[in-house]
Design a protein around this motif. Structure first.
Motif, PDB file in Angstrom:
ATOM      1  N   GLY A  26      -3.738  17.378   5.971  1.00 55.14           N
ATOM      2  CA  GLY A  26      -3.009  16.719   4.904  1.00 55.14           C
ATOM      3  C   GLY A  26      -1.830  17.524   4.405  1.00 55.14           C
ATOM      4  O   GLY A  26      -1.613  18.662   4.794  1.00 55.14           O
ATOM      5  N   GLN A  27      -1.076  16.907   3.530  1.00 53.59           N
ATOM      6  CA  GLN A  27       0.092  17.525   2.952  1.00 53.59           C
ATOM      7  C   GLN A  27       0.142  17.150   1.470  1.00 53.59           C
ATOM      8  O   GLN A  27       0.042  15.980   1.127  1.00 53.59           O
ATOM      9  N   THR A  28       0.245  18.148   0.603  1.00 53.42           N
ATOM     10  CA  THR A  28       0.382  17.887  -0.829  1.00 53.42           C
ATOM     11  C   THR A  28       1.858  17.915  -1.177  1.00 53.42           C
ATOM     12  O   THR A  28       2.573  18.855  -0.810  1.00 53.42           O
ATOM     13  N   LEU A  29       2.325  16.891  -1.855  1.00 59.09           N
ATOM     14  CA  LEU A  29       3.739  16.761  -2.184  1.00 59.09           C
ATOM     15  C   LEU A  29       3.930  16.559  -3.678  1.00 59.09           C
ATOM     16  O   LEU A  29       3.137  15.884  -4.329  1.00 59.09           O
ATOM     17  N   VAL A  30       4.989  17.138  -4.209  1.00 61.77           N
ATOM     18  CA  VAL A  30       5.430  16.860  -5.574  1.00 61.77           C
ATOM     19  C   VAL A  30       6.793  16.205  -5.428  1.00 61.77           C
ATOM     20  O   VAL A  30       7.698  16.774  -4.822  1.00 61.77           O
ATOM     21  N   PHE A  31       6.927  15.022  -5.950  1.00 62.53           N
ATOM     22  CA  PHE A  31       8.160  14.269  -5.774  1.00 62.53           C
ATOM     23  C   PHE A  31       9.125  14.547  -6.922  1.00 62.53           C
ATOM     24  O   PHE A  31       8.816  14.289  -8.081  1.00 62.53           O
ATOM     25  N   GLN A  32      10.298  15.083  -6.573  1.00 60.48           N
ATOM     26  CA  GLN A  32      11.315  15.409  -7.573  1.00 60.48           C
ATOM     27  C   GLN A  32      12.167  14.191  -7.926  1.00 60.48           C
ATOM     28  O   GLN A  32      12.737  14.131  -9.007  1.00 60.48           O
ATOM     29  N   ASN A  33      12.272  13.263  -7.002  1.00 63.28           N
ATOM     30  CA  ASN A  33      13.072  12.052  -7.189  1.00 63.28           C
ATOM     31  C   ASN A  33      12.189  10.831  -6.965  1.00 63.28           C
ATOM     32  O   ASN A  33      11.076  10.957  -6.476  1.00 63.28           O
ATOM     33  N   ALA A  72      -3.104   9.601  -5.340  1.00 63.59           N
ATOM     34  CA  ALA A  72      -2.083   9.659  -6.378  1.00 63.59           C
ATOM     35  C   ALA A  72      -2.704   9.129  -7.664  1.00 63.59           C
ATOM     36  O   ALA A  72      -3.451   8.144  -7.635  1.00 63.59           O
ATOM     37  N   GLU A  73      -2.402   9.781  -8.751  1.00 68.74           N
ATOM     38  CA  GLU A  73      -2.913   9.371 -10.060  1.00 68.74           C
ATOM     39  C   GLU A  73      -4.429   9.178 -10.036  1.00 68.74           C
ATOM     40  O   GLU A  73      -4.962   8.203 -10.543  1.00 68.74           O
ATOM     41  N   GLU A  74      -5.117  10.105  -9.373  1.00 67.73           N
ATOM     42  CA  GLU A  74      -6.573  10.119  -9.286  1.00 67.73           C
ATOM     43  C   GLU A  74      -7.173   8.899  -8.598  1.00 67.73           C
ATOM     44  O   GLU A  74      -8.313   8.530  -8.816  1.00 67.73           O
ATOM     45  N   LYS A  75      -6.387   8.250  -7.739  1.00 66.63           N
ATOM     46  CA  LYS A  75      -6.865   7.118  -6.958  1.00 66.63           C
ATOM     47  C   LYS A  75      -6.548   7.378  -5.494  1.00 66.63           C
ATOM     48  O   LYS A  75      -5.632   8.102  -5.159  1.00 66.63           O
ATOM     49  N   ARG A  76      -7.308   6.727  -4.636  1.00 67.18           N
ATOM     50  CA  ARG A  76      -7.101   6.847  -3.190  1.00 67.18           C
ATOM     51  C   ARG A  76      -6.609   5.507  -2.653  1.00 67.18           C
ATOM     52  O   ARG A  76      -7.195   4.458  -2.940  1.00 67.18           O
ATOM     53  N   PRO A  98       9.367  10.187 -10.103  1.00 69.10           N
ATOM     54  CA  PRO A  98       9.588  11.635 -10.132  1.00 69.10           C
ATOM     55  C   PRO A  98       8.465  12.356 -10.880  1.00 69.10           C
ATOM     56  O   PRO A  98       7.958  11.870 -11.890  1.00 69.10           O
ATOM     57  N   GLY A  99       8.067  13.506 -10.323  1.00 66.77           N
ATOM     58  CA  GLY A  99       7.033  14.322 -10.941  1.00 66.77           C
ATOM     59  C   GLY A  99       5.628  14.001 -10.489  1.00 66.77           C
ATOM     60  O   GLY A  99       4.692  14.737 -10.804  1.00 66.77           O
ATOM     61  N   LEU A 100       5.442  12.929  -9.747  1.00 65.13           N
ATOM     62  CA  LEU A 100       4.103  12.547  -9.296  1.00 65.13           C
ATOM     63  C   LEU A 100       3.641  13.489  -8.185  1.00 65.13           C
ATOM     64  O   LEU A 100       4.392  13.802  -7.269  1.00 65.13           O
ATOM     65  N   ILE A 101       2.424  13.956  -8.289  1.00 65.43           N
ATOM     66  CA  ILE A 101       1.825  14.817  -7.268  1.00 65.43           C
ATOM     67  C   ILE A 101       0.908  13.952  -6.421  1.00 65.43           C
ATOM     68  O   ILE A 101       0.114  13.184  -6.951  1.00 65.43           O
ATOM     69  N   SER A 102       1.028  14.095  -5.125  1.00 64.01           N
ATOM     70  CA  SER A 102       0.235  13.265  -4.226  1.00 64.01           C
ATOM     71  C   SER A 102      -0.183  14.069  -3.008  1.00 64.01           C
ATOM     72  O   SER A 102       0.509  14.987  -2.591  1.00 64.01           O
ATOM     73  N   ILE A 114      11.827  -1.701 -13.657  1.00 63.55           N
ATOM     74  CA  ILE A 114      10.773  -2.403 -12.924  1.00 63.55           C
ATOM     75  C   ILE A 114      10.029  -1.500 -11.953  1.00 63.55           C
ATOM     76  O   ILE A 114       9.039  -1.918 -11.376  1.00 63.55           O
ATOM     77  N   LEU A 115      10.490  -0.274 -11.763  1.00 61.93           N
ATOM     78  CA  LEU A 115       9.864   0.609 -10.786  1.00 61.93           C
ATOM     79  C   LEU A 115       8.680   1.345 -11.385  1.00 61.93           C
ATOM     80  O   LEU A 115       8.796   2.025 -12.386  1.00 61.93           O
ATOM     81  N   ARG A 116       7.551   1.222 -10.744  1.00 65.90           N
ATOM     82  CA  ARG A 116       6.335   1.930 -11.138  1.00 65.90           C
ATOM     83  C   ARG A 116       5.661   2.447  -9.878  1.00 65.90           C
ATOM     84  O   ARG A 116       5.663   1.778  -8.843  1.00 65.90           O
ATOM     85  N   SER A 117       5.052   3.615  -9.973  1.00 68.42           N
ATOM     86  CA  SER A 117       4.335   4.164  -8.828  1.00 68.42           C
ATOM     87  C   SER A 117       3.236   3.207  -8.391  1.00 68.42           C
ATOM     88  O   SER A 117       2.562   2.603  -9.225  1.00 68.42           O
ATOM     89  N   GLY A 118       3.066   3.095  -7.082  1.00 67.96           N
ATOM     90  CA  GLY A 118       1.985   2.271  -6.579  1.00 67.96           C
ATOM     91  C   GLY A 118       2.234   1.774  -5.174  1.00 67.96           C
ATOM     92  O   GLY A 118       3.306   1.975  -4.602  1.00 67.96           O
ATOM     93  N   PRO A 119       1.236   1.117  -4.601  1.00 68.02           N
ATOM     94  CA  PRO A 119       1.339   0.616  -3.227  1.00 68.02           C
ATOM     95  C   PRO A 119       2.251  -0.605  -3.135  1.00 68.02           C
ATOM     96  O   PRO A 119       2.388  -1.366  -4.093  1.00 68.02           O
ATOM     97  N   LEU A 120       2.860  -0.768  -1.953  1.00 65.58           N
ATOM     98  CA  LEU A 120       3.742  -1.902  -1.667  1.00 65.58           C
ATOM     99  C   LEU A 120       3.407  -2.442  -0.284  1.00 65.58           C
ATOM    100  O   LEU A 120       3.002  -1.691   0.595  1.00 65.58           O
ATOM    101  N   SER A 121       3.613  -3.720  -0.096  1.00 68.04           N
ATOM    102  CA  SER A 121       3.446  -4.318   1.218  1.00 68.04           C
ATOM    103  C   SER A 121       4.832  -4.635   1.772  1.00 68.04           C
ATOM    104  O   SER A 121       5.658  -5.225   1.082  1.00 68.04           O
ATOM    105  N   CYS A 122       5.085  -4.234   2.989  1.00 68.37           N
ATOM    106  CA  CYS A 122       6.383  -4.455   3.627  1.00 68.37           C
ATOM    107  C   CYS A 122       6.220  -5.529   4.692  1.00 68.37           C
ATOM    108  O   CYS A 122       6.093  -5.236   5.877  1.00 68.37           O
TER     109      CYS A 122
END
Length: 147
Positions: A29-36, A51-55, A68-72, A109-117
């Motif tokens: 795995g890779q732990t990332l902190v997002f600056q942007n 992310a945010e204590e969820k899988r 920004p600032g979210l650790i995942s 309107i932007l919030r962290s979370g899953p998206l379907s493409c």
């Protein structure tokens, strides 16, 4: 005319691409902190992220938006995981007419979370076009990649 004045005082959000990368992970795995603000879109393989204590499960055609600032932590399963990572900034204009470059989306309107493409085939074509235009010296190609 008063309506036009009100419209010109409204806040507007614009999104500016900072970078796009194609990344691959093996089983580790890779732990990332997002600056942007960051958007990842899985192009191959499977895995999961915390992310945010969820899988959240990751597979082809699934995306995830990070504020920004979210650790995942992102993990790949046996076959590995490939994804595009787009970083961008949010520019707020209008309203108070301060600097015109205020960052943040507390009212956006932007919030962290899953998206379907879906359909992923169209998404993949757009991602490839953006990815290939990122280093272009031609202004029109660079502009097209940002739009």
């Amino acid at each position: 005319m008063a309506e036009d004045l009100q419209d010109s005082n409204k806040k507007r959000l614009f999104y500016s691409l900072i970078n796009i990368e194609a990344q691959s992970l093996s089983v580790n795995g890779q732990t990332l902190v997002f600056q942007n603000h960051t958007l990842i879109i899985v192009s191959e393989g499977q895995g999961w992220l915390e992310a945010e204590e969820k899988r959240f499960p990751l597979e082809k055609g699934v995306g995830f938006l990070f504020e920004p600032g979210l650790i995942s932590k992102i993990n790949a399963e046996e076959r590995g995981l490939s994804f595009y990572r787009l970083t961008f900034e949010v520019i707020e204009t209008g309203g108070s007419r301060q600097s015109g470059m205020e960052k943040g989306t507390k009212e956006g309107i932007l919030r962290s979370g899953p998206l379907s493409c879906r359909p992923f085939s169209q998404c993949a074509l757009l991602l490839e076009a953006i990815y290939h235009s990122r280093r272009s010296t031609e202004e029109i190609e660079w502009f097209a990649g940002h739009t």
